[in-house]
Write a protein that holds these residues in place. Structure first.
Motif, PDB file in Angstrom:
ATOM      1  N   GLY A 178      18.002   9.494 -38.413  1.00 59.69           N
ATOM      2  CA  GLY A 178      18.245  10.111 -39.716  1.00 59.69           C
ATOM      3  C   GLY A 178      18.467   9.136 -40.859  1.00 59.69           C
ATOM      4  N   SER A 179      19.287   8.120 -40.647  1.00 61.89           N
ATOM      5  CA  SER A 179      19.564   7.134 -41.695  1.00 61.89           C
ATOM      6  C   SER A 179      20.085   5.864 -41.041  1.00 61.89           C
ATOM      7  CB  SER A 179      20.597   7.667 -42.695  1.00 61.89           C
ATOM      8  OG  SER A 179      21.905   7.585 -42.172  1.00 61.89           O
ATOM      9  N   ILE A 180      20.277   4.860 -41.832  1.00 66.61           N
ATOM     10  CA  ILE A 180      20.852   3.608 -41.336  1.00 66.61           C
ATOM     11  C   ILE A 180      22.209   3.885 -40.684  1.00 66.61           C
ATOM     12  CG2 ILE A 180      21.813   1.372 -42.057  1.00 66.61           C
ATOM     13  CD1 ILE A 180      18.766   1.377 -42.009  1.00 66.61           C
ATOM     14  N   ASN A 181      22.942   4.848 -41.203  1.00 72.11           N
ATOM     15  CA  ASN A 181      24.250   5.196 -40.630  1.00 72.11           C
ATOM     16  C   ASN A 181      24.156   5.745 -39.207  1.00 72.11           C
ATOM     17  OD1 ASN A 181      25.662   4.389 -42.888  1.00 72.11           O
ATOM     18  ND2 ASN A 181      25.671   6.420 -43.805  1.00 72.11           N
ATOM     19  N   ASP A 182      22.978   6.178 -38.813  1.00 66.18           N
ATOM     20  CA  ASP A 182      22.788   6.738 -37.480  1.00 66.18           C
ATOM     21  C   ASP A 182      22.267   5.716 -36.463  1.00 66.18           C
ATOM     22  OD1 ASP A 182      23.553   9.329 -38.343  1.00 66.18           O
ATOM     23  OD2 ASP A 182      21.540   9.657 -39.145  1.00 66.18           O
ATOM     24  N   LEU A 183      22.053   4.474 -36.902  1.00 66.48           N
ATOM     25  CA  LEU A 183      21.544   3.449 -35.984  1.00 66.48           C
ATOM     26  C   LEU A 183      22.546   3.150 -34.878  1.00 66.48           C
ATOM     27  CD1 LEU A 183      20.043   0.823 -38.463  1.00 66.48           C
ATOM     28  CD2 LEU A 183      18.774   2.323 -36.910  1.00 66.48           C
ATOM     29  N   THR A 184      21.999   2.849 -33.715  1.00 66.91           N
ATOM     30  CA  THR A 184      22.813   2.415 -32.585  1.00 66.91           C
ATOM     31  C   THR A 184      22.334   1.033 -32.153  1.00 66.91           C
ATOM     32  OG1 THR A 184      21.356   3.281 -30.872  1.00 66.91           O
ATOM     33  CG2 THR A 184      22.993   4.814 -31.787  1.00 66.91           C
ATOM     34  N   GLU A 185      23.079   0.408 -31.294  1.00 63.38           N
ATOM     35  CA  GLU A 185      22.690  -0.892 -30.746  1.00 63.38           C
ATOM     36  C   GLU A 185      21.306  -0.810 -30.100  1.00 63.38           C
ATOM     37  OE1 GLU A 185      23.147  -4.885 -30.248  1.00 63.38           O
ATOM     38  OE2 GLU A 185      24.689  -3.621 -31.159  1.00 63.38           O
ATOM     39  N   ASP A 186      21.010   0.314 -29.472  1.00 59.64           N
ATOM     40  CA  ASP A 186      19.706   0.511 -28.832  1.00 59.64           C
ATOM     41  C   ASP A 186      18.550   0.492 -29.821  1.00 59.64           C
ATOM     42  OD1 ASP A 186      20.940   0.717 -26.354  1.00 59.64           O
ATOM     43  OD2 ASP A 186      20.961   2.915 -26.375  1.00 59.64           O
ATOM     44  N   ASP A 187      18.824   0.757 -31.096  1.00 61.76           N
ATOM     45  CA  ASP A 187      17.781   0.791 -32.123  1.00 61.76           C
ATOM     46  C   ASP A 187      17.480  -0.584 -32.718  1.00 61.76           C
ATOM     47  OD1 ASP A 187      17.591   3.609 -31.904  1.00 61.76           O
ATOM     48  OD2 ASP A 187      19.310   3.838 -33.255  1.00 61.76           O
ATOM     49  N   SER A 188      18.243  -1.599 -32.343  1.00 63.26           N
ATOM     50  CA  SER A 188      18.079  -2.917 -32.963  1.00 63.26           C
ATOM     51  C   SER A 188      16.684  -3.495 -32.741  1.00 63.26           C
ATOM     52  CB  SER A 188      19.160  -3.888 -32.487  1.00 63.26           C
ATOM     53  OG  SER A 188      19.074  -4.081 -31.098  1.00 63.26           O
ATOM     54  N   LYS A 189      16.086  -3.242 -31.601  1.00 62.91           N
ATOM     55  CA  LYS A 189      14.739  -3.749 -31.330  1.00 62.91           C
ATOM     56  C   LYS A 189      13.725  -3.115 -32.280  1.00 62.91           C
ATOM     57  CE  LYS A 189      11.357  -4.438 -27.670  1.00 62.91           C
ATOM     58  NZ  LYS A 189      11.013  -4.263 -26.279  1.00 62.91           N
ATOM     59  N   GLY A 235       5.018 -12.734 -52.987  1.00 57.12           N
ATOM     60  CA  GLY A 235       6.298 -12.088 -52.740  1.00 57.12           C
ATOM     61  C   GLY A 235       6.213 -10.578 -52.685  1.00 57.12           C
ATOM     62  N   TYR A 236       7.190 -10.024 -52.002  1.00 55.40           N
ATOM     63  CA  TYR A 236       7.259  -8.581 -51.829  1.00 55.40           C
ATOM     64  C   TYR A 236       8.713  -8.187 -51.605  1.00 55.40           C
ATOM     65  CZ  TYR A 236       7.040 -10.070 -46.906  1.00 55.40           C
ATOM     66  OH  TYR A 236       7.249 -10.692 -45.704  1.00 55.40           O
ATOM     67  N   ARG A 237       8.959  -6.913 -51.694  1.00 55.26           N
ATOM     68  CA  ARG A 237      10.304  -6.384 -51.510  1.00 55.26           C
ATOM     69  C   ARG A 237      10.270  -5.332 -50.413  1.00 55.26           C
ATOM     70  NH1 ARG A 237      13.520  -4.967 -56.843  1.00 55.26           N
ATOM     71  NH2 ARG A 237      13.689  -7.221 -56.775  1.00 55.26           N
ATOM     72  N   ILE A 238      11.316  -5.319 -49.592  1.00 58.51           N
ATOM     73  CA  ILE A 238      11.497  -4.293 -48.576  1.00 58.51           C
ATOM     74  C   ILE A 238      12.776  -3.551 -48.939  1.00 58.51           C
ATOM     75  CG2 ILE A 238      11.859  -3.788 -46.136  1.00 58.51           C
ATOM     76  CD1 ILE A 238      10.439  -6.500 -45.572  1.00 58.51           C
ATOM     77  N   VAL A 239      12.665  -2.236 -49.101  1.00 56.40           N
ATOM     78  CA  VAL A 239      13.794  -1.426 -49.548  1.00 56.40           C
ATOM     79  C   VAL A 239      14.055  -0.306 -48.542  1.00 56.40           C
ATOM     80  CG1 VAL A 239      14.651   0.105 -51.369  1.00 56.40           C
ATOM     81  CG2 VAL A 239      13.244  -1.868 -51.971  1.00 56.40           C
ATOM     82  N   THR A 240      15.316  -0.130 -48.212  1.00 54.95           N
ATOM     83  CA  THR A 240      15.738   0.992 -47.390  1.00 54.95           C
ATOM     84  C   THR A 240      16.891   1.685 -48.099  1.00 54.95           C
ATOM     85  OG1 THR A 240      15.193  -0.246 -45.398  1.00 54.95           O
ATOM     86  CG2 THR A 240      16.580   1.679 -45.124  1.00 54.95           C
ATOM     87  N   ASN A 241      16.752   2.964 -48.337  1.00 54.68           N
ATOM     88  CA  ASN A 241      17.810   3.734 -48.967  1.00 54.68           C
ATOM     89  C   ASN A 241      18.611   4.449 -47.884  1.00 54.68           C
ATOM     90  OD1 ASN A 241      16.728   3.098 -51.558  1.00 54.68           O
ATOM     91  ND2 ASN A 241      15.226   4.713 -51.280  1.00 54.68           N
ATOM     92  N   CYS A 242      19.920   4.507 -48.076  1.00 51.80           N
ATOM     93  CA  CYS A 242      20.779   5.183 -47.110  1.00 51.80           C
ATOM     94  C   CYS A 242      21.699   6.142 -47.855  1.00 51.80           C
ATOM     95  CB  CYS A 242      21.596   4.162 -46.308  1.00 51.80           C
ATOM     96  SG  CYS A 242      22.646   4.929 -45.059  1.00 51.80           S
ATOM     97  N   GLY A 243      21.421   7.415 -47.725  1.00 46.08           N
ATOM     98  CA  GLY A 243      22.251   8.432 -48.353  1.00 46.08           C
ATOM     99  C   GLY A 243      21.720   8.902 -49.688  1.00 46.08           C
ATOM    100  N   GLU A 244      22.228  10.040 -50.084  1.00 46.86           N
ATOM    101  CA  GLU A 244      21.772  10.714 -51.293  1.00 46.86           C
ATOM    102  C   GLU A 244      21.921   9.871 -52.555  1.00 46.86           C
ATOM    103  OE1 GLU A 244      23.085  14.830 -53.293  1.00 46.86           O
ATOM    104  OE2 GLU A 244      22.738  14.953 -51.117  1.00 46.86           O
ATOM    105  N   GLU A 245      23.083   9.261 -52.753  1.00 39.86           N
ATOM    106  CA  GLU A 245      23.306   8.486 -53.970  1.00 39.86           C
ATOM    107  C   GLU A 245      22.461   7.217 -54.033  1.00 39.86           C
ATOM    108  OE1 GLU A 245      27.330   7.797 -55.182  1.00 39.86           O
ATOM    109  OE2 GLU A 245      27.823   9.924 -55.068  1.00 39.86           O
ATOM    110  N   ALA A 246      21.966   6.759 -52.897  1.00 39.80           N
ATOM    111  CA  ALA A 246      21.088   5.589 -52.865  1.00 39.80           C
ATOM    112  C   ALA A 246      19.622   5.979 -53.033  1.00 39.80           C
ATOM    113  CB  ALA A 246      21.277   4.826 -51.560  1.00 39.80           C
ATOM    114  N   GLY A 247      19.341   7.284 -53.056  1.00 34.08           N
ATOM    115  CA  GLY A 247      17.982   7.748 -53.273  1.00 34.08           C
ATOM    116  C   GLY A 247      17.227   8.130 -52.018  1.00 34.08           C
ATOM    117  N   GLN A 248      17.911   8.266 -50.883  1.00 27.59           N
ATOM    118  CA  GLN A 248      17.226   8.690 -49.660  1.00 27.59           C
ATOM    119  C   GLN A 248      16.920  10.178 -49.759  1.00 27.59           C
ATOM    120  OE1 GLN A 248      19.310   8.139 -45.914  1.00 27.59           O
ATOM    121  NE2 GLN A 248      17.479   8.603 -44.739  1.00 27.59           N
ATOM    122  N   THR A 249      15.634  10.510 -49.816  1.00 24.46           N
ATOM    123  CA  THR A 249      15.223  11.910 -49.943  1.00 24.46           C
ATOM    124  C   THR A 249      14.651  12.462 -48.642  1.00 24.46           C
ATOM    125  OG1 THR A 249      13.070  11.240 -50.805  1.00 24.46           O
ATOM    126  CG2 THR A 249      14.789  11.742 -52.425  1.00 24.46           C
TER     127      THR A 249
END
Length: 114
Positions: free
Chosen positions: A48-59, A81-95
């Protein structure tokens, strides 16, 4: 997740312009690009989001960054150059509540973002 748009894209129920795919991740062009190069990289496992990651997801997460590097080279944005962006949660823009990474390039970016 039956209602997740990214899960539907992974299953092929919704079309996408694929950039890369393997057994762990899928990458495709963003339908509302914020830069000349704007692709999404998503794990095939629903997280669902970065907050839902577990140790098993690290790979998976490490793999996503290696895939991003490959895609940047393939699309010709690795040298300037390039940018990699991950949003986590509503206020960060995760839709979409499925972890996803935006790979953006082809123009200059400002700092701080947002």
């Amino acid at each position: 997740m039956e209602e997740c748009i990214f899960c539907k894209i992974i299953k092929g129920e919704i079309p996408s312009e694929k950039i890369y795919e393997d057994d762990m991740v899928l990458s495709f062009k963003d339908i509302e690009p914020a830069a000349p190069v704007h692709v999404l990289i998503i794990p095939k496992k629903h997280i669902g989001s970065i907050n839902d990651l577990t140790e098993d997801d690290s790979k998976i997460i490490a793999h996503i960054y290696l895939v991003a590097k490959q895609i940047a080279a393939k699309l010709g944005i690795d040298e300037k150059g390039y940018r990699i962006v991950t949003n986590c949660g509503e206020e960060a823009g995760q839709t979409v509540h499925h972890v996803h990474f935006h790979l953006l390039g082809g123009r200059s970016f400002a700092w701080p973002p947002g």
